[in-house]
Design an enzyme around this catalytic site. Structure first.
Site, mmCIF file in Angstrom:
data_model
loop_
_atom_site.group_PDB
_atom_site.id
_atom_site.type_symbol
_atom_site.label_atom_id
_atom_site.label_comp_id
_atom_site.label_asym_id
_atom_site.label_seq_id
_atom_site.Cartn_x
_atom_site.Cartn_y
_atom_site.Cartn_z
ATOM 1 N N ASP A 189 -3.365 4.448 -1.828
ATOM 2 C CA ASP A 189 -4.252 4.887 -0.751
ATOM 3 C C ASP A 189 -4.210 6.412 -0.628
ATOM 4 O OD1 ASP A 189 -5.820 4.995 1.544
ATOM 5 O OD2 ASP A 189 -4.138 4.533 2.880
ATOM 6 N N LEU A 190 -4.953 7.114 -1.504
ATOM 7 C CA LEU A 190 -4.938 8.574 -1.507
ATOM 8 C C LEU A 190 -6.208 9.184 -0.929
ATOM 9 C CD1 LEU A 190 -3.288 9.349 -4.969
ATOM 10 C CD2 LEU A 190 -2.206 9.074 -2.720
ATOM 11 N N LYS A 191 -7.253 8.385 -0.739
ATOM 12 C CA LYS A 191 -8.495 8.846 -0.115
ATOM 13 C C LYS A 191 -8.994 10.158 -0.728
ATOM 14 C CE LYS A 191 -7.400 6.748 4.401
ATOM 15 N NZ LYS A 191 -5.966 6.420 4.198
ATOM 16 N N LEU A 192 -9.174 10.177 -2.027
ATOM 17 C CA LEU A 192 -9.593 11.400 -2.698
ATOM 18 C C LEU A 192 -10.970 11.854 -2.220
ATOM 19 C CD1 LEU A 192 -8.445 10.781 -6.388
ATOM 20 C CD2 LEU A 192 -7.183 11.796 -4.488
ATOM 21 N N HIS A 193 -11.109 13.170 -2.056
ATOM 22 C CA HIS A 193 -12.361 13.757 -1.576
ATOM 23 C C HIS A 193 -12.376 15.202 -2.067
ATOM 24 C CE1 HIS A 193 -15.250 14.460 2.097
ATOM 25 N NE2 HIS A 193 -15.763 14.871 0.954
ATOM 26 N N ASP A 194 -13.055 15.407 -3.204
ATOM 27 C CA ASP A 194 -13.082 16.732 -3.813
ATOM 28 C C ASP A 194 -14.325 16.827 -4.686
ATOM 29 O OD1 ASP A 194 -12.271 19.288 -4.857
ATOM 30 O OD2 ASP A 194 -10.177 18.711 -4.563
ATOM 31 N N ARG B 246 1.780 -1.009 11.168
ATOM 32 C CA ARG B 246 2.789 -1.025 12.220
ATOM 33 C C ARG B 246 2.944 -2.380 12.900
ATOM 34 N NH1 ARG B 246 0.524 4.639 14.450
ATOM 35 N NH2 ARG B 246 -1.318 3.669 13.523
ATOM 36 N N LYS C 10 0.856 -1.186 0.000
ATOM 37 C CA LYS C 10 0.000 0.000 0.000
ATOM 38 C C LYS C 10 0.891 1.234 0.000
ATOM 39 C CE LYS C 10 -1.960 1.723 3.764
ATOM 40 N NZ LYS C 10 -1.658 3.187 3.771
ATOM 41 N N PRO D 59 -16.678 16.513 -7.923
ATOM 42 C CA PRO D 59 -16.688 15.391 -8.857
ATOM 43 C C PRO D 59 -15.769 15.549 -10.069
ATOM 44 C CG PRO D 59 -18.908 15.818 -8.096
ATOM 45 C CD PRO D 59 -18.056 16.924 -7.551
ATOM 46 N N THR E 174 -10.756 3.938 10.645
ATOM 47 C CA THR E 174 -10.666 3.040 11.808
ATOM 48 C C THR E 174 -10.103 3.734 13.039
ATOM 49 O OG1 THR E 174 -8.564 2.203 10.934
ATOM 50 C CG2 THR E 174 -10.536 0.903 10.475
ATOM 51 N N GLN F 12 -5.336 3.385 16.298
ATOM 52 C CA GLN F 12 -6.501 2.695 15.750
ATOM 53 C C GLN F 12 -7.477 2.370 16.882
ATOM 54 O OE1 GLN F 12 -6.853 2.340 12.564
ATOM 55 N NE2 GLN F 12 -4.967 1.758 11.552
ATOM 56 N N ARG G 156 -3.845 -6.322 13.916
ATOM 57 C CA ARG G 156 -2.834 -6.363 14.974
ATOM 58 C C ARG G 156 -2.622 -7.796 15.452
ATOM 59 N NH1 ARG G 156 -2.256 -2.023 13.257
ATOM 60 N NH2 ARG G 156 -2.131 -0.017 14.340
#
Length: 238
Positions: free
Chosen positions: A59-64, A213, A32, A66, A121, A192, A183
């Site tokens: 894993d960039l978690k785009l939120h903008d 981790r 990742k 459309p 999480t 977390q 974990r």
């Protein structure tokens, strides 16, 4: 996409990430790549990993808005990673345009899966209620966002292991559940809130584990990775 364990390369530079991979004999394992590494190194880090046969979850978690997300996804499609994600909180049109962007530049022999983030999480009922002011509890909101994402073109969601089984019941068995917060029994929980062991993940119908981790901060990362793989693959602790 046949990979089901992605190692988080949460390192500030490619040099450090590459050194970790080499030092612990993890050449070719699925990985990742998150914001920290990608924003420092850019698309070249994806090219280097692909040259070394790593499957990649970007894993960039785009939120903008459309249109912006669609254009970003059109560029990401050219990288031919296995998965990329957006925030389900971005809304139906944003997720639909994200899917369109991925499909606009995808090759016939490759499909990048669109994954939606439900609730991070690191969040619990207190954060969700007092800070985000969302009604209900985390579990109910995760199920809502999973169903919402499924209806708007997502191939799966990022969720905790604790919600994976219920998401399958709502969205169907082919809808992917990508689960961080894994974990081992002797690992620290860190920041977390909703964590689980690999054995519990197997029992609860998680499709894909994201390992951070519990492996990268272990005293022996190679051994920790093998331990997770054993517990995840066979449902037993080694």
């Amino acid at each position: 996409m046949n990979e089901n364990m992605y190692l988080s390369l949460d390192f500030p530079t490619w040099e450090q990430a590459s050194s970790f991979i080499d030092a612990h004999d993890m050449q070719g394992v699925p990985v990742k790549v998150g914001m920290e590494l990608f924003y420092r190194e850019g698309p070249r880090v994806i090219e280097q990993l692909k040259e070394n046969n790593h499957a990649i979850f970007l894993d960039l978690k785009l939120h903008d808005i459309p249109t912006t997300v669609k254009k970003a996804m059109a560029n990401i499609a050219k990288l031919e990673v296995d998965m990329v994600n957006v925030h389900a909180l971005g809304g139906s049109e944003m997720m639909q345009r994200a899917k369109e962007g991925l499909q606009s530049n995808s090759h016939s022999n490759h499909e990048t899966k669109l994954i939606a983030v439900t609730m991070l999480t690191s969040m619990d009922d207190v954060v969700m209620g007092k800070e985000l002011r969302l009604p209900g509890n985390v579990h109910d909101n995760v199920l809502h966002f999973a169903d919402f994402a499924n209806q708007n073109g997502a191939d799966g969601v990022v969720c905790s292991v604790h919600e994976a089984k219920a998401i399958k019941q709502v969205c169907g068995t082919s809808f992917l559940t990508v689960t961080p917060g894994i974990r081992l029994d002797d690992s620290d929980v860190n920041d977390q809130k909703r964590v689980a062991t690999p054995a519990f993940a197997r029992e609860n119908n998680a499709d894909i584990l994201v390992l951070g981790r519990t492996v990268t901060k272990a005293s022996d990362p190679g051994r920790a990775y093998r331990q997770v793989k054993e517990e995840w693959g066979y449902g037993v602790k080694s």
